[in-house]
Enzyme design. Structure first.
Site, short mmCIF file in Angstrom:
data_model
loop_
_atom_site.label_atom_id
_atom_site.label_comp_id
_atom_site.label_asym_id
_atom_site.label_seq_id
_atom_site.Cartn_x
_atom_site.Cartn_y
_atom_site.Cartn_z
CB CYS A 140 -5.26 -1.25 17.76
SG CYS A 140 -4.06 -1.60 16.57
CD GLU A 143 -14.32 -32.46 -16.44
OE1 GLU A 143 -14.30 -31.06 -16.23
OE2 GLU A 143 -15.57 -33.02 -16.52
CE LYS A 161 -9.65 -25.54 -9.85
NZ LYS A 161 -9.21 -24.21 -10.00
CG ASP A 215 -0.97 5.14 -0.12
OD1 ASP A 215 -1.05 4.87 0.92
OD2 ASP A 215 -2.02 4.86 -0.99
CB CYS A 221 -2.28 -5.32 18.95
SG CYS A 221 -2.89 -3.60 19.44
CD GLU A 252 -12.03 -21.60 -15.79
OE1 GLU A 252 -13.37 -22.00 -15.37
OE2 GLU A 252 -11.38 -21.28 -15.32
CE LYS A 306 -6.38 -25.49 -7.18
NZ LYS A 306 -5.97 -24.57 -6.14
NE ARG A 355 -17.26 -18.87 -9.09
CZ ARG A 355 -16.90 -18.29 -7.84
NH1 ARG A 355 -16.45 -17.17 -7.76
NH2 ARG A 355 -17.23 -19.25 -6.82
CG ASP A 357 -1.88 -1.00 1.08
OD1 ASP A 357 -2.64 -1.19 2.05
OD2 ASP A 357 -2.14 -1.77 0.19
S1 IVH Z 1 -16.52 -27.93 -12.26
C1 IVH Z 1 -19.76 -26.53 -8.89
N1 IVH Z 1 -14.65 -28.28 -13.94
O1 IVH Z 1 -12.43 -24.07 -10.92
C2 IVH Z 1 -18.50 -26.16 -9.67
N2 IVH Z 1 -14.55 -26.28 -12.80
O2 IVH Z 1 -12.48 -23.73 -7.84
C3 IVH Z 1 -18.39 -26.49 -10.90
N3 IVH Z 1 -12.55 -24.74 -13.25
O3 IVH Z 1 -15.16 -21.84 -10.47
C4 IVH Z 1 -17.10 -26.42 -11.50
N4 IVH Z 1 -11.66 -26.20 -14.94
O4 IVH Z 1 -13.83 -21.76 -12.58
C5 IVH Z 1 -15.02 -27.44 -13.08
N5 IVH Z 1 -12.94 -28.87 -15.48
C6 IVH Z 1 -13.51 -28.27 -14.63
C7 IVH Z 1 -12.85 -26.64 -14.36
C8 IVH Z 1 -13.38 -25.94 -13.46
C9 IVH Z 1 -11.55 -25.08 -13.95
C10 IVH Z 1 -12.64 -23.65 -12.29
C11 IVH Z 1 -13.94 -23.06 -12.51
C12 IVH Z 1 -14.46 -23.01 -11.05
C13 IVH Z 1 -13.13 -23.35 -10.14
C14 IVH Z 1 -13.33 -24.05 -8.90
#
Ligand code: IVH
Length: 704
Positions: free
Chosen positions: A453, A130, A132, A51, A447, A190, A330, A153, A47
């Site tokens: 504060c 699938e 992500k 600034d 604190c 996506e 992940k 979203r 910040d």
């Molecule tokens: S299913 C009810 N499939 O991950 C949730 N999400 O942390 C349905 N994302 O907001 C989501 N690849 O933007 C789904 N193959 C995939 C995905 C996917 C990326 C993202 C999506 C979601 C976020 C969830």
């Protein structure tokens, strides 16, 4: 030829030509920081550094008023982005996914599903696995086959209308082809930018002096939020469909069937998607995709597993904002090495002192990192980190970067950090270590100044106006800091009296504000004078009362008056009030104690009363009003045969009932299976309605 760096020349020493160049650079730089801060929640500077940039801009403008640019930061408040989009309410909320970081987490996920659905060990669960995609999720609404709205979203409930921009994507059909297309279809997925396109775009942007993006996700987001669809059209964006919102009819009864329908309707689905039939197959998929990750032309940050059967997905439902039927597995965090330049203390909303390592900027997984948390004094000691050391850091998804360990000590120059015993605020209040349950010294130093504060007071206000709390347009962290510093807003109630006091404040004359933005700000504040109960409770920022807990409390008490009274009774040591709260689903001792402590402080009670006088707190929404058990309190006891206890609980909540753990005067029904013990006796004694499982199903009119 690259232009000369003028950033070290003092404003008063710049000649006119240099001043012009500097104002141009500052406008672009500040706009980029605003965007990271407000739209991506990913600031890359402190910040204070921010600034300093704004002050420099103001100082140069003061010297050369005729050089003030139309896009000058001094003409804007915070982000107030040029492009304003209409809001879209999602018919079905766009939720997020729970994360798994280890193989054990994946096994637990499957275990939970089995228990919830009470599936025998040998019953196969098929998953759609699938990648992500690391892009941004959007929702496309088709009515009678025609694309009518495309939205981001947003916060999951309300997104931004970017239809015109989405229509420029070649992967998004304007019409859904085929026979028997459901009247209403919401296709979700996506939007992403390929790595190659991202690099090419950044090169072009750098050459033309445009905005350079940190990673493909940011550039996809930036490209989609353009006011001019022609700009979006010039950016190569792709789209993978993977989910849906409102559907007037379901064209398939499995996840894979839906993917098939997406393809036959003209969408792309991810070609790496695979059906997996066991935990080993899922883990194998994770390993394989991770190995391929670098060769893919789009960024991914993990894989997603989804239960294929939609009837099971429906039964599993959601917990908080995540489906029980899916999880994101992940990839491990990305790591890098850098030097600790300094250690600073940040004081949070609850007064916790968090040491933050100020780092030599380093790129980790495509993002420039300059700060990393050191958590607390014990962690500094455990890591043995000193100012000047070279450390290894990691960034895991959206999580704040962490210091993993010291790689190399600087023999000279590196010096030990002394954790402060007093708060860095002007009061220098004493810092107290938390106590653990067993009375030992905890890791967190706090604190003791509370609202006195300034750091805590400001953090409280920031939380109060944050997106999931009061969510006031144009009142972000920067404005809160300014208003607090000037003494205009010291506590939440002050926000609502700001307009009346503006006669004296004259906000429209303050740098960065103008007539229009001030009018908009007051309109945004006025719009929040009505607030749902659960948001109000969450906004108070009481320790241990997060969103889920706030919702549970709101549902439990229905109205502010009832909740407020319960808390005040609790503070006076009323046992009945305590028991009543304890009987609420998801509310336990920690929350109760925290509420008791909070409402025992007279100054907290006064603040809340002042605030409550300014707003109208709407009663909690009853999720399913037509349901015969809406608003009723149900206790499940004994063995259930048709569904698991978890499933029964989730179903009752879906129908608007409250599920309690013990029988009290407030219980409406006790659903008793074989082996029900004391709760059943107590129910009979109290004359509460006792139902068998079959009778319960008959009552709610669902399958039995
Ligand atoms: S299913 C009810 N499939 O991950 C949730 N999400 O942390 C349905 N994302 O907001 C989501 N690849 O933007 C789904 N193959 C995939 C995905 C996917 C990326 C993202 C999506 C979601 C976020 C969830």
């Amino acid at each position: 030829m690259p232009s000369k760096d003028l950033s070290h020349i003092a404003p008063e020493a710049l000649d006119e030509r240099q001043a012009k160049a500097e104002l141009k650079r500052l406008a672009a730089e500040i706009a980029a920081h605003d965007k990271r801060y407000y739209q991506e929640d990913a600031p890359t500077i402190s910040d204070a550094e921010y600034d300093a940039l704004r002050q420099r801009n103001a100082a140069i403008e003061a010297r050369y008023p005729h050089l003030v640019r139309p896009d000058s930061p001094s003409r804007r408040v915070g982000a107030a982005p040029a492009a304003k989009f209409a809001k879209v309410h999602h018919a079905v909320p766009m939720l997020s996914l729970d994360n798994a970081f280890s193989d054990a987490d994946v096994r637990d996920f499957i275990g939970r599903i089995r228990r919830f659905l009470r599936l025998p060990e040998d019953e196969e669960i098929v998953f759609s696995a699938e990648p992500k995609i690391d892009g941004l999720s959007i929702s496309l609404r088709y009515e009678v086959g025609e694309l009518v709205t495309g939205a981001t979203r947003g916060d999951g409930s309300v997104g931004e209308d970017v239809t015109a921009n989405l229509k420029t994507l070649k992967d998004i059909p304007h019409r859904i082809a085929g026979k028997g297309v459901p009247e209403i279809c919401e296709v979700r997925g996506e939007v992403y930018m390929s790595k190659q396109a991202f690099l090419a775009l950044n090169k072009r942007q750098a050459e033309t002096g445009g905005q350079v993006f940190a990673n493909p996700r940011n550039s996809a987001a930036g490209s989609l939020r353009q006011k001019d669809p022609l700009i979006t059209a010039s950016r190569p964006l792709g789209f993978f469909a993977y989910a849906w919102g409102e559907m007037s009819r379901m064209p398939a009864d499995t996840q894979s069937g839906m993917a098939h329908w997406f393809r036959s309707s003209g969408f792309k689905t991810n070609p790496l998607t695979k059906m997996c039939r066991s935990v080993d197959e899922l883990l194998e998929f994770h390993r394989k995709i991770e190995a391929e990750r670098a060769t893919l032309d789009y960024d991914i940050d993990g894989v997603v597993y989804k239960v294929d059967r939609l009837d099971w997905q429906r039964r599993l439902g959601f917990v908080s904002r995540n489906p029980r039927w899916a999880i994101a597995h992940k990839f491990p965090a990305e790591k890098a090495m850098t030097i600790v330049k300094d250690i600073e203390i940040q004081v949070g909303r609850t007064g916790a002192l968090t040491p933050v390592a100020k780092l030599e900027p380093v790129t980790v997984g495509g993002v420039v990192v300059q700060n990393a948390t050191l958590h607390n004094a014990d962690e500094i000691a455990r890591l043995g980190v000193r100012i000047g050391d070279t450390v290894r850091i990691q960034r895991a998804g959206d999580v704040i970067p962490q210091v993993l360990g010291v790689v190399e000590e600087r023999p000279r120059g590196a010096h030990a950090y002394r954790f402060p015993t007093r708060c860095p605020c002007h009061l220098h209040t004493e810092v107290v270590r938390d106590k653990t349950a067993t009375g030992e010294e905890g890791a967190v130093a706090r604190c003791s100044g509370e609202f006195a504060c300034p750091f805590q007071a400001v953090e409280h206000l920031k939380h109060f106006v944050s997106r999931r709390a009061f969510d006031i347009d144009g009142l972000g962290e920067k404005q809160i800091e300014l208003f607090y510093q000037r003494g205009w807003v010291k506590e939440p109630a002050d926000i609502f009296t700001l307009e009346a006091r503006n006669k004296h404040i004259r906000l429209q004359e303050v740098e960065g504000f103008g007539e229009v933005s001030v009018r908009n700000l007051f309109a945004a504040i006025a719009a929040r004078r009505e607030i749902p109960l659960e948001r109000f409770i969450y906004a108070l920022g009481i320790r241990h009362v997060g969103e889920t807990t706030a919702t549970a409390l709101a549902r439990g008490y229905g109205a502010w008056a009832a909740f407020h009274e319960a808390c005040r009774k609790l503070a006076k040591g009323d046992e009945e009030a305590k028991e009543e709260m304890d009987a609420l689903d998801q509310i336990g001792d920690t929350v109760i104690e925290s509420l008791r402590d909070y409402f025992s402080e007279a100054h907290n009670v006064r603040r809340i009363e002042r605030l409550a006088a300014e707003v109208r707190i709407l009663d909690a929404e009853k999720p399913a009003r037509e349901s015969p058990v809406a608003g009723k309190t149900v206790v499940f006891t004994g063995a259930l045969e048709k569904m698991t206890r978890d499933e029964a609980k989730a179903m009752a909540e879906r129908l608007g009932a409250k599920v309690a753990g013990s029988v009290s005067r407030k219980t409406d029904y006790v659903v008793a299976g074989p082996g029900a013990g004391s709760k059943l006796d107590k129910a009979r004694e109290a004359g509460v309605n006792v139902l068998t499982e079959e009778e319960w199903f008959a009552l709610v009119g669902e399958r039995g």
